[in-house]
Design a protein around this motif. Structure first.
Motif, PDB file in Angstrom:
ATOM      1  N   SER A   1      56.740  79.258   1.820  1.00  8.01           N
ATOM      2  CA  SER A   1      57.607  79.506   2.970  1.00  8.01           C
ATOM      3  C   SER A   1      56.945  79.220   4.307  1.00  8.01           C
ATOM      4  O   SER A   1      57.444  79.641   5.355  1.00  8.01           O
ATOM      5  N   LYS A   2      55.853  78.467   4.307  1.00  6.61           N
ATOM      6  CA  LYS A   2      55.159  78.183   5.570  1.00  6.61           C
ATOM      7  C   LYS A   2      56.090  77.443   6.527  1.00  6.61           C
ATOM      8  O   LYS A   2      56.859  76.576   6.120  1.00  6.61           O
ATOM      9  N   THR A   3      56.043  77.838   7.782  1.00  7.94           N
ATOM     10  CA  THR A   3      56.831  77.312   8.914  1.00  7.94           C
ATOM     11  C   THR A   3      58.300  77.706   8.863  1.00  7.94           C
ATOM     12  O   THR A   3      59.054  77.417   9.797  1.00  7.94           O
ATOM     13  N   LYS A   4      58.719  78.379   7.802  1.00  9.13           N
ATOM     14  CA  LYS A   4      60.134  78.731   7.680  1.00  9.13           C
ATOM     15  C   LYS A   4      60.413  80.077   8.335  1.00  9.13           C
ATOM     16  O   LYS A   4      59.619  81.018   8.213  1.00  9.13           O
ATOM     17  N   PRO A   5      61.560  80.212   9.022  1.00 11.52           N
ATOM     18  CA  PRO A   5      61.906  81.469   9.682  1.00 11.52           C
ATOM     19  C   PRO A   5      62.206  82.563   8.673  1.00 11.52           C
ATOM     20  O   PRO A   5      62.609  82.293   7.538  1.00 11.52           O
ATOM     21  N   ILE A   6      62.059  83.793   9.118  1.00 11.78           N
ATOM     22  CA  ILE A   6      62.230  84.931   8.236  1.00 11.78           C
ATOM     23  C   ILE A   6      63.648  84.979   7.651  1.00 11.78           C
ATOM     24  O   ILE A   6      63.848  85.440   6.519  1.00 11.78           O
ATOM     25  N   GLU A   7      64.632  84.436   8.393  1.00 15.13           N
ATOM     26  CA  GLU A   7      66.006  84.438   7.902  1.00 15.13           C
ATOM     27  C   GLU A   7      66.137  83.633   6.603  1.00 15.13           C
ATOM     28  O   GLU A   7      66.899  83.993   5.708  1.00 15.13           O
TER      29      GLU A   7
ATOM     30  N   ASN B   1      50.443  79.667   3.892  1.00 12.94           N
ATOM     31  CA  ASN B   1      49.173  78.959   4.090  1.00 12.94           C
ATOM     32  C   ASN B   1      48.293  79.600   5.143  1.00 12.94           C
ATOM     33  O   ASN B   1      47.067  79.529   5.062  1.00 12.94           O
ATOM     34  N   LYS B   2      48.929  80.213   6.150  1.00 12.16           N
ATOM     35  CA  LYS B   2      48.178  80.744   7.284  1.00 12.16           C
ATOM     36  C   LYS B   2      48.266  82.269   7.332  1.00 12.16           C
ATOM     37  O   LYS B   2      49.336  82.852   7.146  1.00 12.16           O
ATOM     38  N   VAL B   3      47.126  82.878   7.608  1.00 11.90           N
ATOM     39  CA  VAL B   3      47.043  84.337   7.621  1.00 11.90           C
ATOM     40  C   VAL B   3      47.984  84.945   8.643  1.00 11.90           C
ATOM     41  O   VAL B   3      48.715  85.904   8.343  1.00 11.90           O
TER      42      VAL B   3
ATOM     43  N   MET C   1      52.005  78.493 -13.047  1.00 12.17           N
ATOM     44  CA  MET C   1      52.308  78.942 -11.697  1.00 12.17           C
ATOM     45  C   MET C   1      52.463  77.687 -10.838  1.00 12.17           C
ATOM     46  O   MET C   1      51.554  76.854 -10.783  1.00 12.17           O
ATOM     47  N   VAL C   2      53.632  77.533 -10.205  1.00 13.66           N
ATOM     48  CA  VAL C   2      53.881  76.351  -9.383  1.00 13.66           C
ATOM     49  C   VAL C   2      54.269  76.776  -7.979  1.00 13.66           C
ATOM     50  O   VAL C   2      54.841  77.847  -7.765  1.00 13.66           O
ATOM     51  N   ARG C   3      53.952  75.911  -7.015  1.00 14.74           N
ATOM     52  CA  ARG C   3      54.146  76.228  -5.607  1.00 14.74           C
ATOM     53  C   ARG C   3      55.164  75.247  -5.015  1.00 14.74           C
ATOM     54  O   ARG C   3      54.839  74.099  -4.749  1.00 14.74           O
ATOM     55  N   VAL C   4      56.387  75.717  -4.816  1.00 12.81           N
ATOM     56  CA  VAL C   4      57.475  74.840  -4.386  1.00 12.81           C
ATOM     57  C   VAL C   4      58.010  75.291  -3.036  1.00 12.81           C
ATOM     58  O   VAL C   4      58.454  76.428  -2.887  1.00 12.81           O
ATOM     59  N   GLY C   5      57.958  74.404  -2.062  1.00 12.72           N
ATOM     60  CA  GLY C   5      58.470  74.716  -0.732  1.00 12.72           C
ATOM     61  C   GLY C   5      59.674  73.883  -0.373  1.00 12.72           C
ATOM     62  O   GLY C   5      60.802  74.377  -0.291  1.00 12.72           O
ATOM     63  N   THR C   6      59.454  72.591  -0.176  1.00 17.70           N
ATOM     64  CA  THR C   6      60.529  71.680   0.219  1.00 17.70           C
ATOM     65  C   THR C   6      61.681  71.702  -0.774  1.00 17.70           C
ATOM     66  O   THR C   6      62.855  71.632  -0.391  1.00 17.70           O
ATOM     67  N   GLY C   7      61.360  71.804  -2.050  1.00 23.87           N
ATOM     68  CA  GLY C   7      62.397  71.808  -3.082  1.00 23.87           C
ATOM     69  C   GLY C   7      63.340  73.000  -2.982  1.00 23.87           C
ATOM     70  O   GLY C   7      64.451  72.967  -3.499  1.00 23.87           O
ATOM     71  N   ILE C   8      62.895  74.061  -2.289  1.00 18.32           N
ATOM     72  CA  ILE C   8      63.715  75.257  -2.118  1.00 18.32           C
ATOM     73  C   ILE C   8      64.297  75.322  -0.698  1.00 18.32           C
ATOM     74  O   ILE C   8      65.493  75.496  -0.504  1.00 18.32           O
TER      75      ILE C   8
END
Length: 229
Positions: free
Chosen positions: A34-40, A56-58, A214-221
């Motif tokens: 969810s990096k860069t994505k708004p909380i909504e 990605n970022k603390v 364990m897979v890490r999917v961002g753009t796909g979601i």
């Protein structure tokens, strides 16, 4: 963008790939990156059943942690020693342990909180100068060095292979599975090969076929990211 449709598509692909290896979709942990994505958008994903998020970022993780409860947070990016204290009691899993000094800091901060820090060792499987992670030849020695830490539990391995497709990326995933299986024969109270974290939006199906659980999917979601914001 229809997040429900995106998620259904991802789950279907996970199930198909898992079935090819004799596993079920429930055997695969999906991390919504969810990096860069708004909380909504995270709240929307949560309401659709997503319970594991990766940042990605603390600083971004900490900000979102305060706003979204009852989820499992993973730190999947590079972790600097001076920022360990901010997330040590907020994340279920740190994916990016790759040096002794970082391990020392994680252990210290975990001990101060009275917790055991669950970590994955990041492997630089493509031996790329631009990427973090230890070389596969260093893994056994690194495991030995980590034995001095009482408040760290190694729960598996993580890798980001070089940018490539098809059989090329499959080669790197196969190499990771070999490392994972070799360590599984050496398990102890501080070393449990539970997770093999590899595969992102462009290649998670291949990763699952080669043993990832364990897979890490961002753009796909969540769709494409806007890094200008």
């Amino acid at each position: 963008m229809d997040m429900l449709q995106n998620l259904q598509n991802v789950y279907l692909k996970i199930e198909t790939a898992a079935n090819l290896t004799g596993r079920k979709k429930e055997d695969i942990t999906l991390i919504a990156v969810s990096k860069t994505k708004p909380i909504e958008m995270l709240e929307e994903a949560y309401n659709l059943g997503v319970k594991v998020f990766g940042e990605n970022k603390v600083q971004e993780l900490v900000e979102k942690y305060e706003k979204l409860q009852d989820v499992h947070w993973h730190l999947i990016g590079t972790l600097q020693k001076n920022k360990v204290k901010y997330i040590i009691d907020k994340v279920d899993l740190i994916h990016s342990l790759d040096n002794f000094d970082l391990a020392k800091e994680i252990d210290k901060r975990a001990k101060a909180k009275g917790i055991i820090a669950n970590v994955l060792i990041q492997i630089n499987i493509g031996e790329e100068e631009s990427k973090s992670g230890i070389l596969k030849e260093e893994l056994n020695q690194f495991i030995e060095e980590l034995k001095v830490f009482e408040n760290i539990k190694v729960c598996g391995l993580m890798a980001i292979p070089p940018k490539c497709t098809g059989d090329e990326v499959r080669y790197y995933f196969k190499q990771m599975k070999i490392l994972f299986d070799n360590l599984k024969t050496k398990e102890n109270s501080k070393l449990i090969m539970k997770y093999l974290s590899m595969g992102m939006t462009g290649d998670y199906e291949v990763a699952i076929e080669e043993g990832a659980n364990m897979v890490r999917v961002g753009t796909g979601i969540f769709g494409d990211r806007d890094y200008t914001k």
